[in-house]
Design a protein around this motif. Sequence first.
Motif, short mmCIF file in Angstrom:
data_model
loop_
_atom_site.label_atom_id
_atom_site.label_comp_id
_atom_site.label_asym_id
_atom_site.label_seq_id
_atom_site.Cartn_x
_atom_site.Cartn_y
_atom_site.Cartn_z
N GLU A 5 37.99 34.03 39.13
CA GLU A 5 37.63 33.74 40.52
C GLU A 5 38.43 32.56 41.07
O GLU A 5 38.48 32.36 42.28
CB GLU A 5 36.14 33.45 40.64
CG GLU A 5 35.27 34.66 40.39
CD GLU A 5 33.79 34.33 40.32
OE1 GLU A 5 33.40 33.16 40.55
OE2 GLU A 5 33.01 35.26 40.02
N GLU A 6 39.03 31.78 40.18
CA GLU A 6 39.84 30.63 40.59
C GLU A 6 41.28 31.03 40.90
O GLU A 6 42.15 30.19 41.02
CB GLU A 6 39.83 29.57 39.47
CG GLU A 6 38.47 29.03 39.16
CD GLU A 6 37.87 28.25 40.33
OE1 GLU A 6 38.61 27.47 40.96
OE2 GLU A 6 36.67 28.43 40.59
N GLY A 7 41.53 32.34 40.96
CA GLY A 7 42.86 32.80 41.34
C GLY A 7 43.67 33.37 40.20
O GLY A 7 44.88 33.58 40.35
N HIS A 8 43.07 33.61 39.07
CA HIS A 8 43.78 34.19 37.93
C HIS A 8 43.32 35.63 37.74
O HIS A 8 42.22 36.00 38.12
CB HIS A 8 43.51 33.38 36.65
CG HIS A 8 43.83 31.93 36.81
ND1 HIS A 8 45.13 31.46 36.82
CD2 HIS A 8 43.04 30.85 37.00
CE1 HIS A 8 45.12 30.17 36.99
NE2 HIS A 8 43.86 29.76 37.10
#
Length: 190
Positions: free
Chosen positions: A142-145
Motif C-alpha cells: 500500500e506504500e507504493g510497492h
Amino acid sequence: MAAGTGLRARKRAQTRHALHESAVELFLARGFDDVTVAEIAEDANVALTTLFTYYPDGKVALVFEQDEDRAAALVDAVRERPAGTDPLRAVETFMASRLPFEPQDPRRERLLGLIFSTPQLRAHVRKKWTDCEDALVKVLAEEGHEPEDAAVRALARLVLESPDIAARESAPGEALAMIFANLRRGWRYD
C-alpha cells in the motif's frame, strides 16, 4: 481496563490474567515440561474447561497473555501511524511494545530464559510473528510497492524475524533498534 467496560468483560480479563500469571509463575518455578494444565487451572482457581476456553492452544499460549490478532494489530500500527512516520518505524514501535522488548515486566529476563530454553515456546513466539508475513507484505504494498515484488516479501520476512534475533541479545531493545536502523537504510526509509 478501559473505563465503562462491563462486569462480564472485566471478569473475563481477570480470569485470563489469573491463568497467565499462574502458568508463568509455575513454569518459572518448575520448568515448562514439569507443569500440567490441570495444575495451572487449580492454581488459578478455575475449572480445566475454563482454562481451555481462554487458552484453546493449551500450555504454550498461557505464557503469552496478549490475546490479539497480531497480523491485524500490525497492519493497524502501520496504517494508523503518525504523519511523517515511515512504515518500518511504525512496525518497530509496535514490536517494541511486546515481550521481550517491553521493559516493565520484572520477570522479563527469566521469562526469556524459559522461552529460549523451551523449543515449543520459542517456536510459538516465532510463528506469531512469521504468520503476519502476508499481512505485512500487503500493507507495505500500500506504500507504493508491488505485493508480488520479491523485495517487499524479503523485507517483510526480515522484519518479522527480527524479534527472534534481537531477543537473544543482552539488550534486546537496542538490538531491535539497530536491526531496524539497518533495514531502513537498506530500504531507504532513513
